[in-house]
Design an enzyme around this catalytic site. Structure first.
Site, mmCIF file in Angstrom:
data_model
loop_
_atom_site.group_PDB
_atom_site.id
_atom_site.type_symbol
_atom_site.label_atom_id
_atom_site.label_comp_id
_atom_site.label_asym_id
_atom_site.label_seq_id
_atom_site.Cartn_x
_atom_site.Cartn_y
_atom_site.Cartn_z
ATOM 1 N N HIS A 388 0.866 -1.261 0.093
ATOM 2 C CA HIS A 388 -0.072 -0.061 0.023
ATOM 3 C C HIS A 388 0.708 1.045 0.094
ATOM 4 C CE1 HIS A 388 -4.298 -1.355 0.611
ATOM 5 N NE2 HIS A 388 -3.452 -2.348 1.086
ATOM 6 N N LYS A 579 -7.944 14.062 4.732
ATOM 7 C CA LYS A 579 -7.293 12.780 4.493
ATOM 8 C C LYS A 579 -5.975 12.988 5.861
ATOM 9 C CE LYS A 579 -6.448 13.570 0.480
ATOM 10 N NZ LYS A 579 -6.320 12.487 -0.414
ATOM 11 N N ARG A 580 -5.230 11.933 6.176
ATOM 12 C CA ARG A 580 -4.343 11.944 6.935
ATOM 13 C C ARG A 580 -3.282 13.204 6.621
ATOM 14 N NH1 ARG A 580 0.415 8.795 6.495
ATOM 15 N NH2 ARG A 580 -0.564 7.770 4.959
ATOM 16 N N LYS A 585 1.088 14.560 1.013
ATOM 17 C CA LYS A 585 -0.593 14.533 0.538
ATOM 18 C C LYS A 585 -0.520 16.548 0.323
ATOM 19 C CE LYS A 585 -2.414 10.584 2.895
ATOM 20 N NZ LYS A 585 -2.928 9.965 1.760
ATOM 21 N N THR A 687 -8.493 6.808 -1.569
ATOM 22 C CA THR A 687 -9.894 5.940 -1.618
ATOM 23 C C THR A 687 -10.912 7.222 -1.375
ATOM 24 O OG1 THR A 687 -9.905 5.254 0.544
ATOM 25 C CG2 THR A 687 -9.491 3.781 -1.160
ATOM 26 N N LYS A 691 -14.452 8.084 -3.558
ATOM 27 C CA LYS A 691 -15.799 8.540 -2.680
ATOM 28 C C LYS A 691 -16.299 9.975 -2.939
ATOM 29 C CE LYS A 691 -13.701 6.224 1.390
ATOM 30 N NZ LYS A 691 -13.092 6.292 2.436
#
Length: 847
Positions: A388, A579-580, A585, A687, A691
């Site tokens: 992952h 998100k985290r 990111k 993910t 969504k």
């Protein structure tokens, strides 16, 4: 009853689970429970009054929630047992999904939806004078994960049950979740997430299936009658693993699969002799130490103790789960393992459960008497590995010294696996010592380390990434040597999310509109959403679509006002990144753009300004200081912007606290623009992007992870692309000069001047210097400055597109229509076709 002996030799009493010598006919025979409102009302009253002992004077809402949950759980249990009977009847092959995280979220709504009792339950509650929303809000989010990895595992279990595949999840029953996030003066504060403090009505303890897990001690070898060696793990300390089962219902098909979570408890309640000597602390030390294993999700591994506890968790999960599977096998087949690999598969969800490889070898050899070759053949045919991450720091390495101290017998096996594997490498590439060094499971150096990802690759029948780009980068970079050796072992399985939770449950308005338009088959066949595409050109349908979106935005605005104290205007663009919190990111890039918008307002450049509300949310790991400083920056910029009269009606920014599954169920349907802006080549898949797409948000993003496939499905014209590609990122690093980039870009220069001047931290000088240094450093691995101009230009395209609401709505519809590929049902069917080879098994009907 069994009498156990303490280390001092004094006996204590330990109760083993009692068993009935033979099955009792009719012991489980009951009439089927009604699925109508009156039946639910009757069961609710029975639980509330008799089981929980509450009366009409009870004012607490949690017993109400518990009574409703137990009433629905009974209906799940009927189908749960019949599902297992169906699997046992045909002796089907099974897959066991091993994951250190399962971010399940709340169970009540999911049970109502999948059991098809959502409307009867609401009717029952009306008869009782109760409101569903108030009851549902009593449920704690199950604190069993911290991000996409765990949420993906939850989506996969939902899809396996919906597809009627015999798949069982194995995880850890953490007493405390990741943490509850509070924002105090802009700083992340971590509070314990004791999600089990009120119990969990959805779980059933199964003490009859407890197993023992060993730690410490050493290995001894004895010669067998045939001349071979048999190993014995001796002088160990053990803990008991107690299973708790949670039902996982499929969508309206009668199938209920199992998530089995392990809790650690001490073998002895306390050390009797130490207790008698008055030393209470020492007496309970072993008990406390054992229970610490499953006390908290992901302990901070900054210290040696934290690292050791994390390794204990990983082995505890692997050993307990494998013992459980082998127990069931021996019960049915005896000590005959000839068909074991044909009937079982172990899917490792990332590197965390890799201890399963040497543990399966140990159990087969030491406990069941198989020789190495037979055990290794079974292991290599049953284990499959999903990777992952491309981040080196997330690919676990364990010091050999620590591993050997905790798991001495497993270290023996790892060394043997590595020696045999390197012999295979030497045979393929004779004399290539450098390649052997690169591929060795044991990384030599000052402190030798076990490369757990390499161990997983070597032992697995299948190795997959989770998006096309990610799988390609695994093959060409991270695992390139292994790919050259075993190209057929590698494959891609692009992630997906369940449309049951992320559309049917969390977005009922949109779901009803879609069902009225194309029928309800899309809930289990998301490709049917393609039928929406022609309706994008229908003005009346677009108006209905916009009305649903506006209602969802109003609901999100209420949540933001409640949790953040800031008013969002639903008539503005809702721009969301949740998100985290991690540098790759690039929440920082998002903040830099918001500062740019603020600068435009302050300069009076508002003639073509699009009003927008920006929401950023997510948790930073407690020890990740720069990520926590980014949260502080978001909060500080938000305070300046929201307090400035010049920004009113034009720009709002909030940091949404304690982001979690139940929050995402509100955020996702109300989002216009989905921020997926990671540095290309760093995000495995994502993910959240899926969504948002399903719910009609448009994506602004880089060519990273599943963004690439989202853009392919939606069409380039319905995706706001910016930034360097993965190949361009690698090339740019060689001569990266952010100072020159900043000097050449007036907008970025003004943003950096605002940061450097301390405009957002007037009373806390210097606190954002690490962030400024990160942006301006030539060694910035995330290339934030390099992508700034492209990002700002893409955001200007967003603003132009949003002004044309008819076309924006058309693009929104087309994104939803193109999202069928990103159902976890499709992902699971891919896993099953290429790796698991399971048979779909309908559950026995409830009669």
């Amino acid at each position: 009853m069994q009498q156990l002996i303490t280390r001092q030799g004094e006996p204590i009493i330990h109760t083993e689970p009692l068993t009935i010598s033979k099955p009792v006919p009719g012991i489980t025979e009951l009439p089927a429970l009604g699925m109508d409102a009156d039946s639910i009302v009757n069961d609710f009253r029975r639980y509330f009054s008799h089981t929980l002992g509450r009366d009409r004077m009870c004012l607490s809402a949690y017993p109400v929630y518990t009574s409703l949950s137990l009433s629905l759980r009974d209906r799940l249990v009927e189908r749960w047992k019949n599902t297992q009977y169906a699997y046992e009847e045909i002796n089907c092959k099974r897959t066991y999904y091993l994951s250190l995280e399962f971010l399940m979220g709340r169970a009540l709504g999911n049970a109502m939806l999948n059991l098809e009792v959502d409307k009867p339950t609401e009717e029952a509650l009306r008869k009782l004078g109760l409101v569903l929303e108030e009851i549902a809000d009593q449920e704690h989010d199950a604190g069993l994960g911290n991000g996409g990895l765990g949420r993906l595992a939850a989506c996969f279990l939902d899809s396996c049950a919906t597809l009627q595949l015999p798949v069982m999840g194995y995880g850890i029953r953490y007493e405390y979740g990741m943490f509850r996030q509070k924002i105090d003066n802009g700083n992340q504060m971590e509070e314990p997430d004791h999600w089990l403090r009120d119990g969990n009505p959805w779980e059933i303890e199964r003490p009859e299936f407890t197993v023992r897990v060993k730690f410490g001690g050493h290995s001894e070898f004895q010669t067998r009658a045939d001349g071979g060696l048999r190993a014995h793990w001796v002088n160990f300390q053990d803990v008991i693993a107690v299973p708790y089962d949670i039902p996982v219902p499929g969508y309206r098909n009668g199938t209920v699969n199992t998530l089995r979570l392990w809790k650690s408890v001490a073998t002895d309640e306390f050390n009797l002799s130490e207790f008698n000597a008055g030393s209470y602390t020492e007496a309970v030390a072993a008990k406390n130490g054992a229970e610490n294993i499953t006390m908290v999700l992901y302990p901070n591994d900054a210290s040696e103790n934290g690292k050791e506890l994390r390794l204990r968790q990983q082995y505890f999960l692997a050993s307990a789960s494998l013992q459980d599977v082998l127990r069931k096998w021996v019960l049915t087949h005896g000590a005959h393992f000839g068909q074991f690999a044909d009937k079982n598969c172990f899917q490792l969800n990332d590197t965390h459960p890799t201890c399963a490889v040497p543990e399966l070898m140990r159990l087969l050899m030491d406990e069941h008497g198989l020789d190495w070759d037979r055990a290794w053949d079974i292991t290599r045919r049953t284990v499959a590995y999903t990777n992952h991450t491309l981040l080196p720091e997330a690919l676990e390495r364990w010091p050999v010294s620590m591993f050997g101290r905790l798991l001495p017998r497993l270290l023996d096996i790892v060394h043997e696996i590595n020696a045999r594997f390197l012999a295979e490498v030497a045979q393929r590439w004779p004399g290539d010592a450098d390649r052997q060094r690169r591929m060795s499971i044991i990384e030599e150096g000052g402190e030798p380390q076990i490369r757990m990802a390499y161990l997983a690759v070597v032992a697995s029948a299948s190795v997959n990434g989770v998006a096309e780009l990610h799988s390609h980068l695994l093959q060409q970079h991270l695992f390139h040597d292994f790919y050259e050796l075993w190209p057929d072992k590698f494959n891609n399985k692009t992630n997906g999310v369940t449309p049951r939770r992320w559309m049917a449950w969390s977005n009922p308005g949109l779901s009803d509109l879609i069902t009225r338009t194309i029928g309800d088959g899309w809930v289990t066949d998301l490709n049917r959403l393609k039928k929406l595409a022609p309706h994008a050109d229908n003005a009346e349908f677009r108006a209905e679509w916009r009305a649903v979106k506006q209602a969802n935005k109003a609901r999100l605005a209420e949540r933001v006002q409640r949790d953040c104290g800031i008013i969002f205007d639903p008539d503005t663009l809702f721009d969301v990144q949740v998100k985290r919190i991690h540098e790759y990111k690039r929440q920082l890039l998002n903040v830099l753009h918001v500062i740019h918008l603020y600068d435009r307002i302050k300069r009076g450049d508002t003639a073509s300004f699009l009003p927008r509300c920006v929401l950023i949310g997510g948790k930073a790991a407690p020890g990740y200081l720069i990520a926590k400083r980014i949260i502080k920056l978001v909060a500080s910029v938000a305070k300046v912007i929201n307090d400035d009269p010049a920004t009113q009606g034009l720009l709002k920014l909030v940091f949404f606290p304690d982001y979690r599954v139940s929050a995402m169920e509100v955020i996702c349907p109300g989002t216009d623009l989905s921020e997926q802006i990671s540095t290309a080549g760093k995000e495995a898949s994502g993910t959240g992007n899926m969504k948002f797409m399903m719910n009609g948000a448009l994506t602004i993003g880089t060519l990273d992870g599943a963004n690439i496939e989202i853009r392919e499905e939606a069409g380039a014209e319905n995706f706001f692309l910016f930034g360097l590609s993965a190949e361009e990122v690698d090339a740019a690093r060689e001569n990266y000069d952010p100072a020159a980039i900043i000097a050449d870009d007036e907008d970025l220069r003004r943003v950096m001047q605002l940061l450097e001047s301390g405009h957002f931290n007037l009373f806390e000088p210097g606190i954002f210097d690490p962030i400024i240094h990160a942006v301006t450093s030539p060694r910035d691995p995330w290339l934030t400055a390099a992508d700034f101009r492209s990002y700002v230009d893409a955001q200007q395209r967003v603003a132009r597109a949003y002004r044309d609401q008819e076309n924006w709505t058309r693009m929104s519809i087309l994104n939803t229509a193109a999202s069928g590929k990103f159902s976890s049902d499709r992902t699971i069917l891919d896993y099953n076709r290429d790796i698991w080879h399971l048979r779909q098994v309908p559950a026995w009907p409830v009669k």
